[in-house]
Design a protein around this motif. Structure first.
Motif, PDB file in Angstrom:
ATOM      1  N   TYR A 268      34.118  34.450 -36.280  1.00  0.00           N
ATOM      2  CA  TYR A 268      35.407  33.886 -36.666  1.00  0.00           C
ATOM      3  C   TYR A 268      36.909  34.509 -36.038  1.00  0.00           C
ATOM      4  N   PRO A 269      37.030  35.979 -36.210  1.00  0.00           N
ATOM      5  CA  PRO A 269      38.010  36.392 -35.848  1.00  0.00           C
ATOM      6  C   PRO A 269      38.365  36.611 -34.274  1.00  0.00           C
ATOM      7  N   LEU A 270      37.283  36.898 -33.775  1.00  0.00           N
ATOM      8  CA  LEU A 270      37.114  37.047 -32.175  1.00  0.00           C
ATOM      9  C   LEU A 270      37.660  35.681 -31.545  1.00  0.00           C
ATOM     10  N   PHE A 271      36.955  34.710 -31.906  1.00  0.00           N
ATOM     11  CA  PHE A 271      37.028  33.212 -31.398  1.00  0.00           C
ATOM     12  C   PHE A 271      38.614  32.489 -31.779  1.00  0.00           C
ATOM     13  N   LYS A 272      38.933  32.955 -32.997  1.00  0.00           N
ATOM     14  CA  LYS A 272      40.257  32.559 -33.289  1.00  0.00           C
ATOM     15  C   LYS A 272      41.523  32.966 -32.686  1.00  0.00           C
ATOM     16  N   VAL A 273      41.290  34.315 -32.387  1.00  0.00           N
ATOM     17  CA  VAL A 273      42.265  34.973 -31.292  1.00  0.00           C
ATOM     18  C   VAL A 273      42.252  34.449 -30.027  1.00  0.00           C
ATOM     19  N   LEU A 274      41.127  34.407 -29.416  1.00  0.00           N
ATOM     20  CA  LEU A 274      40.867  34.102 -28.050  1.00  0.00           C
ATOM     21  C   LEU A 274      41.586  32.598 -27.933  1.00  0.00           C
ATOM     22  N   ILE A 275      41.080  31.668 -28.836  1.00  0.00           N
ATOM     23  CA  ILE A 275      40.946  30.167 -28.726  1.00  0.00           C
ATOM     24  C   ILE A 275      42.708  29.702 -28.662  1.00  0.00           C
ATOM     25  N   LYS A 276      43.431  30.579 -29.611  1.00  0.00           N
ATOM     26  CA  LYS A 276      44.886  30.578 -29.736  1.00  0.00           C
ATOM     27  C   LYS A 276      45.545  30.876 -28.326  1.00  0.00           C
ATOM     28  N   ARG A 277      45.293  31.699 -27.523  1.00  0.00           N
ATOM     29  CA  ARG A 277      45.994  32.227 -26.619  1.00  0.00           C
ATOM     30  C   ARG A 277      45.570  31.828 -25.169  1.00  0.00           C
ATOM     31  N   LEU A 278      44.070  31.453 -25.255  1.00  0.00           N
ATOM     32  CA  LEU A 278      43.560  31.038 -23.828  1.00  0.00           C
ATOM     33  C   LEU A 278      42.951  29.628 -23.983  1.00  0.00           C
ATOM     34  N   ASP A 279      42.674  28.913 -22.865  1.00  0.00           N
ATOM     35  CA  ASP A 279      42.318  27.736 -22.801  1.00  0.00           C
ATOM     36  C   ASP A 279      40.752  27.706 -23.077  1.00  0.00           C
ATOM     37  N   PRO A 280      40.113  26.718 -23.542  1.00  0.00           N
ATOM     38  CA  PRO A 280      38.517  26.834 -23.566  1.00  0.00           C
ATOM     39  C   PRO A 280      37.929  27.153 -22.323  1.00  0.00           C
ATOM     40  N   GLY A 281      38.029  26.756 -21.218  1.00  0.00           N
ATOM     41  CA  GLY A 281      37.390  27.140 -19.877  1.00  0.00           C
ATOM     42  C   GLY A 281      37.520  28.704 -19.639  1.00  0.00           C
ATOM     43  N   THR A 282      38.427  29.117 -19.972  1.00  0.00           N
ATOM     44  CA  THR A 282      38.675  30.755 -19.837  1.00  0.00           C
ATOM     45  C   THR A 282      37.813  31.331 -20.815  1.00  0.00           C
ATOM     46  N   VAL A 283      37.857  30.969 -21.945  1.00  0.00           N
ATOM     47  CA  VAL A 283      37.116  31.365 -23.488  1.00  0.00           C
ATOM     48  C   VAL A 283      35.563  31.245 -22.943  1.00  0.00           C
ATOM     49  N   MET A 284      35.104  30.321 -22.579  1.00  0.00           N
ATOM     50  CA  MET A 284      33.604  30.076 -22.011  1.00  0.00           C
ATOM     51  C   MET A 284      33.497  31.253 -20.904  1.00  0.00           C
TER      52      MET A 284
END
Length: 422
Positions: A268-284
């Motif tokens: 939860y914490p890692l995904f929450k931080v990244l998805i707020k700052r980056l688009d889904p393609g970058t997170v993938m």
């Protein structure tokens, strides 16, 4: 979050939690039992049949959901899976096991997209939390199932599958009792009520379930999803073989405890931080890069320390890729095509799992035959890096597209619809 959506989330998470408990009770014990009485090859064949069933279900999901609703599809699929699992303890032979495994997969392939359909129908600001808690509930269920499976390892298969049957009945009741019939998407009025031509009834069986999604880049991401699940199941099948050959001092299941704990802490914490700052393609792409690093560690080091390090990074795929992909689909796919998108997602997942489960052992044996220890992991690492680059390339293209379209959408007076129809 409204009371109704909170209630639905409880039901969905309870369902996936119980499903993972049940699956991780019977799966390791049954494979070990069948591998001992028949062979590892036939154990693999039986397990592959579950993915054949899940693949087949993708052609029916949209038609079933259109007739009995998402809740009905979850109930029917889970009930079928429960009955087939219960019967597994009362039959014998590879042929009977394979037939029941097909129904187990078909039931799962009907219920699982329904659960995802509920979650992606949540509003944009609530969807990341809903999808993350879904993943966490699944991971906690995995832990519980592995523990119970260890306690039940010495019992007869009849007793084992009776316990699993009871758990899946609980899954059936818990999820279907709390979720709404059709999720939380707006349901358009029938065309006939609007004075237009009557609507076309959705066929029960459709080979176009994974086609016709009019979203730029959809095919690329669905194929990426298949490759991700190919890599994911390759790890699940390949790491016990790796442990037996290169780390005999550790239990074959030890890597899954490392990955499980890491997911529980970081999901939860890692995904929450990244998805707020980056688009889904970058997170993938980040998730796939983590898997690539893990595969390189498994291949290059092969010792206990390298396995531990690899297990800490391989979970970035589950933590980041899976929920990011769900969010990408929810944002890009129009509401009226959501059921078809859920079926498509499960189709490509099943296809990737089928290929991965069959090829993981082949690549492992081939690396030994060629005298290249860890060669199977190098192949997986190259595939993961390639997929990460595709995600980044797609992100660049979509960024330019999104920047160019708002003016046209605003001029048309329908900004949301213009984006949805891309």
């Amino acid at each position: 979050m409204t009371t109704e959506r909170r209630r639905a989330l409880i039901g969905v998470n309870a369902g996936i939690f119980l499903a993972h408990i049940g699956n991780y009770i019977w799966f390791p014990v049954f494979v070990a039992s069948l591998g001992g009485t028949d062979s590892g090859f036939w154990a693999g064949v039986v397990m592959c049949m579950t993915y054949v069933g899940r693949l087949l279900a993708t052609f029916f999901y949209e038609g079933v959901a259109a007739r009995i609703g998402v809740r009905g599809a979850v109930f029917a699929g889970t009930a079928l899976e429960a009955v087939a699992l219960g019967l597994m303890g009362f039959v014998g032979g590879v042929a009977a096991y394979s037939a029941l495994a097909l129904f187990i997969g078909f039931g799962s392939g009907t219920a699982f997209p329904g659960l995802k359909n509920i979650l992606v129908s949540y509003p944009d600001d609530e969807r990341p939390k809903a999808l993350s808690t879904f993943q966490m509930a699944a991971q906690i269920g995995l832990f519980g199932g592995a523990l119970l499976g260890g306690l039940l390892a010495g019992v007869e298969l009849r007793t084992l599958f009776s316990v699993v049957f009871a758990i899946f009945i609980g899954f059936c009741l818990a999820s279907s009792a709390f979720i709404p019939r059709d999720g939380f998407r707006s349901v358009p009025e029938p065309a006939a009520a609007q004075g237009t031509a009557p609507t076309v009834r959705t066929p029960l069986f459709s080979t176009a379930v994974f086609k016709g999604i009019d979203v730029r880049g959809a095919t690329r991401y669905f194929l990426l999803s298949a490759v991700f699940w190919f890599l994911s199941i390759g790890f699940i099948v390949g790491i016990p073989l790796h442990m037996e050959r290169f780390v005999p001092g550790w239990a074959p299941s030890a890597p899954f405890w490392v990955t499980g704990l890491t997911v529980l802490v970081l999901q939860y914490p890692l995904f929450k931080v990244l998805i707020k700052r980056l688009d889904p393609g970058t997170v993938m792409a980040i998730g796939l890069a983590g898997m690539a690093l893990a595969f390189l560690a498994f291949g290059a080091g092969r010792g206990p320390a390298w396995v531990f390090v690899g297990c800490l990074t391989v979970v970035l795929g589950d933590i980041l890729f899976v929920p990011s992909f769900d969010i990408w689909v929810a944002r890009k796919v129009p509401e009226e095509r959501l059921a078809k998108a859920m079926g498509a997602m499960h189709f490509f997942r099943s296809a990737g799992n089928m290929a991965g489960s069959l090829l993981a052992g082949v690549l492992f044996d081939l690396s030994g035959t060629l005298g290249v220890p860890g060669g199977n992991w190098y192949v997986a690492a190259v595939v993961a890096v390639g997929c990460a680059l595709v995600c980044l390339a797609g992100r660049t293209a979509e960024t330019g597209q999104d920047e160019a379209e708002p003016a046209d959408a605003e001029a048309a007076g329908e900004p949301e619809k213009a984006v949805a129809d891309v």
